[in-house]
Design a protein around this motif. Sequence first.
Motif, PDB file in Angstrom:
ATOM      1  N   ASP A 282     -31.239 -65.302 -35.164  1.00  0.00           N
ATOM      2  CA  ASP A 282     -32.020 -64.457 -34.260  1.00  0.00           C
ATOM      3  C   ASP A 282     -32.003 -64.985 -32.829  1.00  0.00           C
ATOM      4  OD1 ASP A 282     -32.661 -62.751 -36.315  1.00  0.00           O
ATOM      5  OD2 ASP A 282     -34.597 -63.679 -36.737  1.00  0.00           O
ATOM      6  N   LEU A 283     -31.993 -66.305 -32.681  1.00  0.00           N
ATOM      7  CA  LEU A 283     -31.968 -66.901 -31.341  1.00  0.00           C
ATOM      8  C   LEU A 283     -30.686 -66.543 -30.604  1.00  0.00           C
ATOM      9  CD1 LEU A 283     -33.405 -70.496 -32.007  1.00  0.00           C
ATOM     10  CD2 LEU A 283     -34.613 -68.453 -31.217  1.00  0.00           C
ATOM     11  N   VAL A 284     -29.590 -66.466 -31.345  1.00  0.00           N
ATOM     12  CA  VAL A 284     -28.312 -66.085 -30.741  1.00  0.00           C
ATOM     13  C   VAL A 284     -28.381 -64.657 -30.222  1.00  0.00           C
ATOM     14  CG1 VAL A 284     -25.879 -65.604 -31.203  1.00  0.00           C
ATOM     15  CG2 VAL A 284     -26.918 -67.694 -32.084  1.00  0.00           C
ATOM     16  N   SER A 285     -28.905 -63.754 -31.045  1.00  0.00           N
ATOM     17  CA  SER A 285     -28.998 -62.350 -30.629  1.00  0.00           C
ATOM     18  C   SER A 285     -29.950 -62.158 -29.459  1.00  0.00           C
ATOM     19  CB  SER A 285     -29.441 -61.473 -31.811  1.00  0.00           C
ATOM     20  OG  SER A 285     -30.747 -61.839 -32.239  1.00  0.00           O
ATOM     21  N   GLN A 286     -30.910 -63.096 -29.323  1.00  0.00           N
ATOM     22  CA  GLN A 286     -31.874 -63.032 -28.217  1.00  0.00           C
ATOM     23  C   GLN A 286     -31.377 -63.772 -26.975  1.00  0.00           C
ATOM     24  OE1 GLN A 286     -35.445 -64.703 -29.954  1.00  0.00           O
ATOM     25  NE2 GLN A 286     -35.508 -63.159 -31.580  1.00  0.00           N
ATOM     26  N   GLY A 287     -30.194 -64.361 -27.072  1.00  0.00           N
ATOM     27  CA  GLY A 287     -29.638 -65.081 -25.944  1.00  0.00           C
ATOM     28  C   GLY A 287     -30.344 -66.381 -25.619  1.00  0.00           C
ATOM     29  N   LYS A 288     -30.971 -67.010 -26.635  1.00  0.00           N
ATOM     30  CA  LYS A 288     -31.730 -68.232 -26.398  1.00  0.00           C
ATOM     31  C   LYS A 288     -30.975 -69.510 -26.774  1.00  0.00           C
ATOM     32  CE  LYS A 288     -36.256 -66.019 -26.900  1.00  0.00           C
ATOM     33  NZ  LYS A 288     -37.539 -65.999 -27.653  1.00  0.00           N
ATOM     34  N   ILE A 289     -29.805 -69.367 -27.360  1.00  0.00           N
ATOM     35  CA  ILE A 289     -28.994 -70.520 -27.726  1.00  0.00           C
ATOM     36  C   ILE A 289     -27.526 -70.138 -27.688  1.00  0.00           C
ATOM     37  CG2 ILE A 289     -29.057 -70.024 -30.205  1.00  0.00           C
ATOM     38  CD1 ILE A 289     -29.129 -73.046 -30.706  1.00  0.00           C
ATOM     39  N   LYS A 290     -26.704 -71.084 -27.297  1.00  0.00           N
ATOM     40  CA  LYS A 290     -25.263 -70.895 -27.302  1.00  0.00           C
ATOM     41  C   LYS A 290     -24.680 -71.821 -28.349  1.00  0.00           C
ATOM     42  CE  LYS A 290     -21.051 -71.188 -24.526  1.00  0.00           C
ATOM     43  NZ  LYS A 290     -20.470 -71.523 -23.189  1.00  0.00           N
ATOM     44  N   VAL A 291     -24.067 -71.261 -29.391  1.00  0.00           N
ATOM     45  CA  VAL A 291     -23.497 -72.063 -30.463  1.00  0.00           C
ATOM     46  C   VAL A 291     -22.124 -72.560 -30.043  1.00  0.00           C
ATOM     47  CG1 VAL A 291     -22.739 -72.098 -32.856  1.00  0.00           C
ATOM     48  CG2 VAL A 291     -24.788 -70.812 -32.219  1.00  0.00           C
ATOM     49  N   LEU A 292     -21.961 -73.877 -30.022  1.00  0.00           N
ATOM     50  CA  LEU A 292     -20.686 -74.477 -29.608  1.00  0.00           C
ATOM     51  C   LEU A 292     -19.739 -74.677 -30.778  1.00  0.00           C
ATOM     52  CD1 LEU A 292     -21.866 -77.182 -27.038  1.00  0.00           C
ATOM     53  CD2 LEU A 292     -21.229 -74.793 -26.632  1.00  0.00           C
ATOM     54  N   GLY A 293     -20.287 -74.849 -31.975  1.00  0.00           N
ATOM     55  CA  GLY A 293     -19.413 -75.048 -33.122  1.00  0.00           C
ATOM     56  C   GLY A 293     -20.151 -74.966 -34.438  1.00  0.00           C
ATOM     57  N   VAL A 294     -19.529 -74.303 -35.426  1.00  0.00           N
ATOM     58  CA  VAL A 294     -20.088 -74.187 -36.773  1.00  0.00           C
ATOM     59  C   VAL A 294     -19.294 -75.111 -37.691  1.00  0.00           C
ATOM     60  CG1 VAL A 294     -20.550 -72.641 -38.717  1.00  0.00           C
ATOM     61  CG2 VAL A 294     -20.766 -71.803 -36.369  1.00  0.00           C
ATOM     62  N   MET A 295     -19.995 -75.870 -38.511  1.00  0.00           N
ATOM     63  CA  MET A 295     -19.354 -76.865 -39.379  1.00  0.00           C
ATOM     64  C   MET A 295     -18.954 -76.271 -40.726  1.00  0.00           C
ATOM     65  SD  MET A 295     -21.884 -80.078 -38.549  1.00  0.00           S
ATOM     66  CE  MET A 295     -22.898 -79.934 -37.067  1.00  0.00           C
ATOM     67  N   SER A 296     -18.025 -75.351 -40.695  1.00  0.00           N
ATOM     68  CA  SER A 296     -17.534 -74.720 -41.925  1.00  0.00           C
ATOM     69  C   SER A 296     -16.042 -74.451 -41.779  1.00  0.00           C
ATOM     70  CB  SER A 296     -18.284 -73.418 -42.210  1.00  0.00           C
ATOM     71  OG  SER A 296     -18.129 -72.509 -41.155  1.00  0.00           O
ATOM     72  N   ALA A 297     -15.388 -74.225 -42.919  1.00  0.00           N
ATOM     73  CA  ALA A 297     -13.943 -74.006 -42.901  1.00  0.00           C
ATOM     74  C   ALA A 297     -13.574 -72.715 -42.183  1.00  0.00           C
ATOM     75  CB  ALA A 297     -13.405 -73.982 -44.326  1.00  0.00           C
ATOM     76  N   GLN A 298     -14.441 -71.720 -42.301  1.00  0.00           N
ATOM     77  CA  GLN A 298     -14.199 -70.429 -41.662  1.00  0.00           C
ATOM     78  C   GLN A 298     -15.415 -70.018 -40.852  1.00  0.00           C
ATOM     79  OE1 GLN A 298     -13.376 -67.977 -45.096  1.00  0.00           O
ATOM     80  NE2 GLN A 298     -11.181 -68.440 -45.029  1.00  0.00           N
ATOM     81  N   ARG A 299     -15.226 -69.100 -39.929  1.00  0.00           N
ATOM     82  CA  ARG A 299     -16.342 -68.617 -39.113  1.00  0.00           C
ATOM     83  C   ARG A 299     -17.401 -67.964 -39.990  1.00  0.00           C
ATOM     84  NH1 ARG A 299     -14.853 -66.534 -33.058  1.00  0.00           N
ATOM     85  NH2 ARG A 299     -13.340 -68.196 -32.542  1.00  0.00           N
ATOM     86  N   SER A 300     -18.627 -68.155 -39.593  1.00  0.00           N
ATOM     87  CA  SER A 300     -19.724 -67.562 -40.339  1.00  0.00           C
ATOM     88  C   SER A 300     -19.764 -66.057 -40.090  1.00  0.00           C
ATOM     89  CB  SER A 300     -21.056 -68.177 -39.888  1.00  0.00           C
ATOM     90  OG  SER A 300     -22.146 -67.419 -40.378  1.00  0.00           O
ATOM     91  N   PRO A 301     -19.917 -65.253 -41.150  1.00  0.00           N
ATOM     92  CA  PRO A 301     -20.035 -63.806 -40.957  1.00  0.00           C
ATOM     93  C   PRO A 301     -21.290 -63.430 -40.173  1.00  0.00           C
ATOM     94  CG  PRO A 301     -20.598 -64.411 -43.206  1.00  0.00           C
ATOM     95  CD  PRO A 301     -20.009 -65.628 -42.566  1.00  0.00           C
TER      96      PRO A 301
END
Length: 330
Positions: A219-238
């Motif tokens: 929800d924070l991403v959709s609200q523009g309150k955080i910028k995700v620099l990297g997800v720790m998974s083999a593939q992008r999160s849906p």
Amino acid sequence: MKLKIAVTAVAVTTALAACGAQQPGGAAGAWPRKGKPVTLVVAFAPGAAVDAAARVVAPVLEKELGTNVEVLNKPGAGGQIGYTALAKAKADGYTIGATGSPSVVVSPLDPSRGAAYTRQSFLPLGMQVLDPMLVGVAPDSPYKDLKGLVEAVKAKPKSVTVTTTGVQTGEHFALADIRQKTGAEFAPVHFSEGAASAIAAFLGKHVGAYVGNVSDVKDLVSQGKIKVLGVMSAQRSPFLPDAPTFAEQGYQVEAATARGYSAPAGLPADVRTKIETALKKAIEDPAVVAKMKALGLATVYKSGQDYTTYWTEQETTFKQALPLVRNDQS
């Protein structure tokens, strides 16, 4: 005549005893007793992903078990307070708990934690989700990508503070892995009551970066309150399709939190079967799956037996990483 009556009485008494021995408290097919609720212990504060998942499952579990399921939050010490309460509860089926790893797996492995429970204190009933971890910064942060953040921290170790939900939790192990794989040593700030406290500190700009799960920041991403620099998974999160993985950026780091449900060890077999069956139906219920998806949580069901195997595998992994995490404690 007297002998016949005596023999009959013994036979009836023996039959009743045998019947009672099959059930907790001598109430075989009567579990759960009418009007007696099941308490679902959550070892983190309200608002955290583990709490949200439990509250989504509880209503369906109530329907399947035929009794109320009451969520009870017992936060603190990175989940250790709640896990202690669960481990010490009576093994009669009326107390179960949400168990998340690595917190529940690691805490009894380190003697310095003083855990009042061991791996054998818990009976895994089923796993519900796997929730990948990530690193995020404020939208106005000077760090525009993961490489920029990593290189800055490598040049000046511990110059950037980051959140965790407690010592030796998933975030803490993820930071140790990042340090091992990239050479970047962050300064962890531990919020042992859970993700809600960590998010509040991040939004208040009391820490330089957020380390947590995908579900925490959807929800924070959709609200523009955080910028995700990297997800720790083999593939992008849906759930965060625009956020690149660590691997895409040249860093082979993968980390996720596994969340499931367990009971105190010693649960009678017939009660265990009832709860496992009800949990499976609740976790895989289409409405529950949809609600979990809306929370940014992907359902990955494992039976009690498979969850037990997964738990054992994690013990091996975390034992190997524990020395590095100890060195990284602050």
